[in-house]
Design a protein around this motif. Structure first.
Motif, PDB file in Angstrom:
ATOM      1  N   ILE A 196      15.244  52.244   4.315  1.00  0.00           N
ATOM      2  CA  ILE A 196      14.138  51.986   3.403  1.00  0.00           C
ATOM      3  C   ILE A 196      14.457  50.715   2.611  1.00  0.00           C
ATOM      4  N   THR A 197      13.491  49.811   2.569  1.00  0.00           N
ATOM      5  CA  THR A 197      13.672  48.581   1.796  1.00  0.00           C
ATOM      6  C   THR A 197      12.969  48.729   0.454  1.00  0.00           C
ATOM      7  N   GLU A 215      10.655  47.244  -0.819  1.00  0.00           N
ATOM      8  CA  GLU A 215       9.210  47.031  -0.776  1.00  0.00           C
ATOM      9  C   GLU A 215       8.414  48.333  -0.666  1.00  0.00           C
ATOM     10  N   ARG A 216       9.074  49.416  -0.372  1.00  0.00           N
ATOM     11  CA  ARG A 216       8.357  50.687  -0.249  1.00  0.00           C
ATOM     12  C   ARG A 216       7.845  51.124  -1.620  1.00  0.00           C
ATOM     13  N   THR A 219      12.117  52.155   8.352  1.00  0.00           N
ATOM     14  CA  THR A 219      12.458  52.218   9.774  1.00  0.00           C
ATOM     15  C   THR A 219      13.113  53.570  10.010  1.00  0.00           C
ATOM     16  N   GLY A 229      12.685  56.060  -2.234  1.00  0.00           N
ATOM     17  CA  GLY A 229      12.650  54.611  -2.098  1.00  0.00           C
ATOM     18  C   GLY A 229      14.044  54.034  -2.167  1.00  0.00           C
ATOM     19  N   PRO A 253      18.267  47.472   0.280  1.00  0.00           N
ATOM     20  CA  PRO A 253      17.966  48.512   1.277  1.00  0.00           C
ATOM     21  C   PRO A 253      18.893  49.716   1.138  1.00  0.00           C
ATOM     22  N   GLY A 295       6.036  49.655   7.988  1.00  0.00           N
ATOM     23  CA  GLY A 295       6.140  48.991   6.694  1.00  0.00           C
ATOM     24  C   GLY A 295       7.584  48.834   6.265  1.00  0.00           C
ATOM     25  N   ALA A 296       7.913  49.345   5.101  1.00  0.00           N
ATOM     26  CA  ALA A 296       9.245  49.197   4.529  1.00  0.00           C
ATOM     27  C   ALA A 296      10.211  50.286   4.980  1.00  0.00           C
TER      28      ALA A 296
END
Length: 191
Positions: free
Chosen positions: A105-106, A108-109, A85, A160, A165, A82-83
């Motif tokens: 973490i982007t 969108e998390r 890596t 988050g 990012p 997901g958001a």
């Protein structure tokens, strides 16, 4: 390999100030056989390594681990979920029971109260780039680039991204790995 193991045995023996006779009396292998093992002139059998390791107060792993680059250099591969890596930066063989990982973490998390986790232990992370949004119980903390955070993981928490990012370096224990990096060791690799 026999020569390397022999060198390790000799180094450990000498570091303890022991003669060949002193080690011989502790592991019940003749001094002449020990001498040939230390110089690599004799192949070492498992039934000899066990008593030598015990006499030296070490493990078989410590005596026979390889010195090739693969034991030192970690070539992390990205796993995406997901958001988030994740790049694992420790090889899973650390004796202290912690995992080191880089995470991207982007925004969108999800970081709502329903996304928080709780587990025994402590988490630590430092922000490499961007700004992390740490929800810790009822508090929301912004952790900026260059700053670090450490907290009890018995407090509900989720990390988050804030305004773009964020990349963090994290050190977590086994329980934290299970909560924050599920399947990271065996997930599909992404480059």
């Amino acid at each position: 390999m026999d020569r390397l193991v022999g060198q390790r045995i000799r180094a450990m023996r000498v570091a303890r100030g022991w003669t060949l006779d002193a080690l011989s009396s502790r592991c019940h292998i003749s001094p002449s056989n020990l001498s040939r093992i230390e110089t690599g002139d004799r192949r070492i059998a498992l039934d000899q390594l066990v008593p030598i390791a015990k006499a030296l107060g070490t493990t078989l792993d410590a005596l026979i681990h390889s010195d090739d680059d693969e034991d030192v250099i970690i070539r992390p591969h990205a796993t995406a979920a997901g958001a988030v890596t994740i790049w694992l930066l420790s090889n899973g063989r650390t004796g202290n029971g912690v995992t080191v990982a880089k995470m991207r973490i982007t925004p969108e998390r999800p970081t709502g109260p329903e996304d928080m986790v709780v587990h025994p232990g402590r988490d630590w992370f430092t922000v490499l780039s961007g700004t992390a949004r740490l929800r810790l119980g009822d508090r929301v903390l912004l952790v900026h680039e260059g700053d670090a955070a450490e907290f009890s993981t018995m407090t509900p928490h989720v990390i988050g991204a804030h305004d773009g990012p964020v990349e963090i370096l994290t050190i977590i224990d086994h329980e934290g790995e299970r909560s924050h990096l599920p399947g990271a060791r065996d997930a599909t690799l992404v480059s």
